[in-house]
Design a protein around this motif. Structure first.
Motif, PDB file in Angstrom:
ATOM      1  N   LEU A  61       0.828  -1.212   0.000  1.00  0.00           N
ATOM      2  CA  LEU A  61       0.000   0.000   0.000  1.00  0.00           C
ATOM      3  C   LEU A  61       0.860   1.259   0.000  1.00  0.00           C
ATOM      4  N   CYS A  62       2.021   1.223   0.656  1.00  0.00           N
ATOM      5  CA  CYS A  62       2.947   2.361   0.583  1.00  0.00           C
ATOM      6  C   CYS A  62       3.479   2.520  -0.833  1.00  0.00           C
ATOM      7  N   ASP A  63       3.747   1.396  -1.519  1.00  0.00           N
ATOM      8  CA  ASP A  63       4.128   1.462  -2.928  1.00  0.00           C
ATOM      9  C   ASP A  63       3.076   2.224  -3.735  1.00  0.00           C
ATOM     10  N   GLU A  64       1.821   1.897  -3.489  1.00  0.00           N
ATOM     11  CA  GLU A  64       0.728   2.476  -4.272  1.00  0.00           C
ATOM     12  C   GLU A  64       0.483   3.938  -3.940  1.00  0.00           C
ATOM     13  N   ARG A  65       0.808   4.351  -2.719  1.00  0.00           N
ATOM     14  CA  ARG A  65       0.531   5.718  -2.285  1.00  0.00           C
ATOM     15  C   ARG A  65       1.738   6.645  -2.380  1.00  0.00           C
ATOM     16  N   GLY A  66       2.884   6.114  -2.773  1.00  0.00           N
ATOM     17  CA  GLY A  66       4.063   6.954  -2.916  1.00  0.00           C
ATOM     18  C   GLY A  66       4.656   7.396  -1.596  1.00  0.00           C
ATOM     19  N   LEU A  67       4.526   6.568  -0.557  1.00  0.00           N
ATOM     20  CA  LEU A  67       5.113   6.868   0.750  1.00  0.00           C
ATOM     21  C   LEU A  67       6.455   6.162   0.875  1.00  0.00           C
ATOM     22  N   LEU A  68       7.483   6.886   1.282  1.00  0.00           N
ATOM     23  CA  LEU A  68       8.827   6.329   1.446  1.00  0.00           C
ATOM     24  C   LEU A  68       8.939   5.642   2.801  1.00  0.00           C
ATOM     25  N   VAL A  69       9.714   4.551   2.861  1.00  0.00           N
ATOM     26  CA  VAL A  69       9.746   3.705   4.055  1.00  0.00           C
ATOM     27  C   VAL A  69      11.182   3.362   4.429  1.00  0.00           C
ATOM     28  N   TRP A  70      11.428   3.360   5.730  1.00  0.00           N
ATOM     29  CA  TRP A  70      12.631   2.784   6.344  1.00  0.00           C
ATOM     30  C   TRP A  70      12.186   1.479   6.987  1.00  0.00           C
ATOM     31  N   GLU A  71      12.803   0.351   6.584  1.00  0.00           N
ATOM     32  CA  GLU A  71      12.495  -0.943   7.201  1.00  0.00           C
ATOM     33  C   GLU A  71      13.734  -1.453   7.912  1.00  0.00           C
ATOM     34  N   GLU A  72      13.528  -2.078   9.086  1.00  0.00           N
ATOM     35  CA  GLU A  72      14.666  -2.496   9.900  1.00  0.00           C
ATOM     36  C   GLU A  72      14.397  -3.814  10.600  1.00  0.00           C
ATOM     37  N   THR A  73      15.470  -4.447  11.063  1.00  0.00           N
ATOM     38  CA  THR A  73      15.345  -5.663  11.847  1.00  0.00           C
ATOM     39  C   THR A  73      14.973  -5.318  13.279  1.00  0.00           C
ATOM     40  N   ILE A  74      14.480  -6.337  14.001  1.00  0.00           N
ATOM     41  CA  ILE A  74      13.982  -6.108  15.353  1.00  0.00           C
ATOM     42  C   ILE A  74      15.128  -5.745  16.304  1.00  0.00           C
ATOM     43  N   GLY A  75      14.845  -4.855  17.227  1.00  0.00           N
ATOM     44  CA  GLY A  75      15.843  -4.478  18.222  1.00  0.00           C
ATOM     45  C   GLY A  75      15.413  -3.241  18.977  1.00  0.00           C
ATOM     46  N   TRP A  76      15.892  -3.128  20.193  1.00  0.00           N
ATOM     47  CA  TRP A  76      15.641  -1.924  20.987  1.00  0.00           C
ATOM     48  C   TRP A  76      16.636  -1.887  22.144  1.00  0.00           C
ATOM     49  N   GLY A  77      17.610  -0.982  22.045  1.00  0.00           N
ATOM     50  CA  GLY A  77      18.539  -0.771  23.145  1.00  0.00           C
ATOM     51  C   GLY A  77      19.399  -1.979  23.484  1.00  0.00           C
ATOM     52  N   ASP A  78      19.757  -2.765  22.473  1.00  0.00           N
ATOM     53  CA  ASP A  78      20.535  -3.973  22.751  1.00  0.00           C
ATOM     54  C   ASP A  78      21.961  -3.612  23.169  1.00  0.00           C
ATOM     55  N   THR A  79      22.353  -4.125  24.319  1.00  0.00           N
ATOM     56  CA  THR A  79      23.648  -3.791  24.913  1.00  0.00           C
ATOM     57  C   THR A  79      24.746  -4.684  24.340  1.00  0.00           C
ATOM     58  N   ILE A  80      25.975  -4.445  24.778  1.00  0.00           N
ATOM     59  CA  ILE A  80      27.092  -5.280  24.342  1.00  0.00           C
ATOM     60  C   ILE A  80      26.877  -6.723  24.788  1.00  0.00           C
ATOM     61  N   LYS A  81      26.181  -6.930  25.884  1.00  0.00           N
ATOM     62  CA  LYS A  81      25.884  -8.301  26.317  1.00  0.00           C
ATOM     63  C   LYS A  81      25.091  -9.032  25.242  1.00  0.00           C
ATOM     64  N   GLU A  82      24.031  -8.403  24.733  1.00  0.00           N
ATOM     65  CA  GLU A  82      23.243  -9.034  23.679  1.00  0.00           C
ATOM     66  C   GLU A  82      24.047  -9.132  22.381  1.00  0.00           C
ATOM     67  N   GLN A  83      24.766  -8.071  22.039  1.00  0.00           N
ATOM     68  CA  GLN A  83      25.517  -8.054  20.786  1.00  0.00           C
ATOM     69  C   GLN A  83      26.646  -9.086  20.758  1.00  0.00           C
ATOM     70  N   SER A  84      27.069  -9.544  21.931  1.00  0.00           N
ATOM     71  CA  SER A  84      28.153 -10.526  22.010  1.00  0.00           C
ATOM     72  C   SER A  84      27.634 -11.956  22.075  1.00  0.00           C
ATOM     73  N   ASP A  85      26.321 -12.119  22.137  1.00  0.00           N
ATOM     74  CA  ASP A  85      25.733 -13.451  22.249  1.00  0.00           C
ATOM     75  C   ASP A  85      25.623 -14.086  20.859  1.00  0.00           C
TER      76      ASP A  85
END
Length: 566
Positions: free
Chosen positions: A322-346
């Motif tokens: 629907l964004c394609d059809e309406r001409g709306l630009l989108v940023w899409e990303e992988t899941i995450g929120w405030g992941d610390t070095i502990k998570e990033q090192s797992d």
């Protein structure tokens, strides 16, 4: 049901959405093991989230969904799960056929139907927080992690040799030239295949190509060279047939680049102004009915937005269509929120993040609306140990799809160590809402103080050629709370804050865009952290969770529409 892309018109496809048998337990020892006996005492809808329903509101545990499916005996099957949360195990006739540990992301599983025509399908959903089993969601995420089957499930009966996806890359938009990478299954490496294809209503063409690494590639040209843009979102189709299977993809001719501190769409500088948006609703959770998606997009168009950040996970393919059809630009990303070095090192966390990138790019490659790939929202990017994962994720996106821009939303400010990896520098900015310099009565002036520091850092660090995007900026306003003091949490303060934000960011050449946090209020912490989130909601939406507009709505609408007139 919206028939989104890609399409496979020659296949037998079943949409498994509907009413399923249901059972919930809070104490499953291992959700990947199917109990010998399950008491299916209820009926629930699929798609749907069980933990928004009155009986299970806020519950954490294991849910068993069951339905019965008819197939051709011994058929080769492909199951497409378009998004669930937060962890799933899939059983076909009581046999485990796969684990889905990719919340929100589209996952596929191939298996044989077995004998007989009628089969039992059980989908086990577990929404408990267990870092060892599911490190991609945590209890301290600012968005509520729902349990359920968020989006529909499709069951395809496959021919012996089948067509998977066709990635269409614009190589020369003015000439209508594209490069096509066709992903195939069942063909041997080196085998020559005969295929036919046509764009839109063009005449059919044929090719004989040798398979290499599960794919064939060719260059082609469209007769209709109409370019996709926000003002004229022209879309094209590519239909390919081979070996009894047919695939239809939809795409747009467009080119995105970043240079000289700006983002260019088809050679024209474009400024992004819009909103972050969560897939969240008090009654539907993350299972968005099509009516709600349409309402949100109509409202965003009314606000004058040209840009949406899909926060903070892969988006519903219906939404992107629907964004394609309406001409709306989108940023899409992988899941995450405030992941610390502990998570990033797992190792498990890293592996799942990398897998989700692959799933996201494959699913959304042909959407012209998607101009930015992102990852790891507000992760610890100011710590040297963050470098390996940021480097790997940015590198994968750039290699898998060099036609789009790579970014990540940082709260590290001038201390961030990974900006060189991004095509676009994206900052989350809440000065004037959260204290920046010192506690003041109405700290609206702090916004400019913080920006001055950031701009100095950008100049000193040699990043002037990188576009500079405000990826989050906002203030809380509780719907209906009006205050003549215009204090924090009032609709008045939020309106004043966003009026100033729009004035600063939209009228400055230092920024390529402003993405307001957030479009609609959404359920947040279910822990003691909710003391920072009145009602246990993030209240920074310009509409509330039921899409009722606040005072800020008209302020932002005026600012966006005034900017469009310039």
């Amino acid at each position: 049901m919206m028939n989104f892309y890609p399409q496979y018109p020659s296949r037998k496809i079943q949409d498994l959405g509907g009413i399923w048998d249901f059972c919930f337990t809070e104490g499953a020892a291992d959700p990947a093991v199917l109990p010998e006996k399950i008491e299916y005492s209820e009926k629930l809808s699929v798609p749907g989230c069980f933990d928004v329903l009155p009986r299970y509101a806020g519950k954490r545990g294991t849910a068993y969904y069951r339905t019965f499916v008819r197939t051709t005996p011994e058929a080769k099957l492909l199951m497409k799960i378009f998004g669930l949360g937060t962890w799933g195990a899939i059983f076909w006739d009581k046999k485990l056929i796969g684990i889905d540990a990719q919340p929100y992301a589209p996952v596929e599983m191939e298996f044989d139907a077995g004998g007989g025509k009628l089969h039992e399908l059980v989908v086990v959903i577990d929404n408990r927080f267990d870092f060892a089993r599911q490190p991609l969601v945590r209890e301290l995420y600012d968005f509520y992690c729902y349990g359920g089957i968020y989006r529909t499930i499709e069951l395809h009966e496959l021919p012996e040799n089948s067509l998977d996806r066709a990635q269409v890359t614009t190589t020369d938009p003015a000439a209508g030239k594209v490069a096509v990478k066709l992903l195939v299954k069942g063909f041997a490496d080196g085998e020559t295949i005969h295929l036919t294809y046509h764009f839109d209503d063009d005449a059919e063409q044929s090719l004989d190509l040798a398979v290499s690494g599960g794919k064939v590639e060719f260059d082609a040209q469209l007769a209709d060279k109409t370019i996709w843009s926000c003002e004229n979102p022209a879309l094209h189709t590519l239909e390919i047939s081979c070996g009894g299977d047919t695939l239809v993809e939809r795409f747009g001719l467009r080119v995105v680049k970043a240079e000289k501190g700006k983002i260019f769409l088809n050679g024209k500088a474009v400024k992004l102004f819009g909103f972050n948006r969560h897939e969240s609703h008090p009654e539907f959770g993350a299972a968005q009915p099509l009516e709600l998606i349409l309402e949100d997009l109509d409202t965003l168009k009314d606000l004058g937005a040209n840009f949406i950040r899909g926060s903070h996970y892969p988006q519903d393919q219906r939404f992107l269509d629907l964004c394609d059809e309406r001409g709306l630009l989108v940023w899409e990303e992988t899941i995450g929120w405030g992941d610390t070095i502990k998570e990033q090192s797992d190792a498990h966390f890293v592996a799942l993040q990398k897998e989700q990138q692959q799933l996201m790019v494959k699913a959304s490659f042909n959407h012209p609306c998607v101009i930015l790939w992102g990852f790891l929202n507000e992760a610890d990017s100011w710590v040297p140990e963050s470098r390996p994962l940021f480097e790997a994720m940015a590198g994968f996106l750039r290699a898998a799809d060099p036609t789009r821009l790579v970014t990540y939303a940082s709260k590290g400010g001038a201390g961030d160590l990974n900006y060189d990896l991004a095509d676009v520098m994206s900052m989350n900015c809440y000065a004037g809402w959260y204290p920046f310099k010192e506690e003041t009565y109405r700290p609206l002036g702090e916004l400019q103080l913080l920006l001055d520091e950031w701009l100095k850092f950008r100049r000193d660090a040699g990043f002037l050629d990188k576009p500079y995007l405000i990826s989050e900026n906002g203030a809380g306003g509780i719907y209906g709370w009006r205050d003549r003091f215009r204090g924090h949490w009032s609709e008045e303060y939020q309106a004043d804050y966003l009026e100033q934000s729009c004035d600063v960011f939209l009228n400055s050449d230092d920024f390529c865009g402003l993405c307001i946090w957030v479009y609609a209020d959404f359920r947040s912490y279910s822990t003691s952290r909710a003391v920072k989130r009145p009602r246990a909601f993030n209240n920074k939406g310009v509409v509330d969770e039921y899409r009722r507009p606040k005072l800020a709505y008209d302020v932002v609408k005026k600012a966006f529409h005034d900017f469009r007139k310039k």
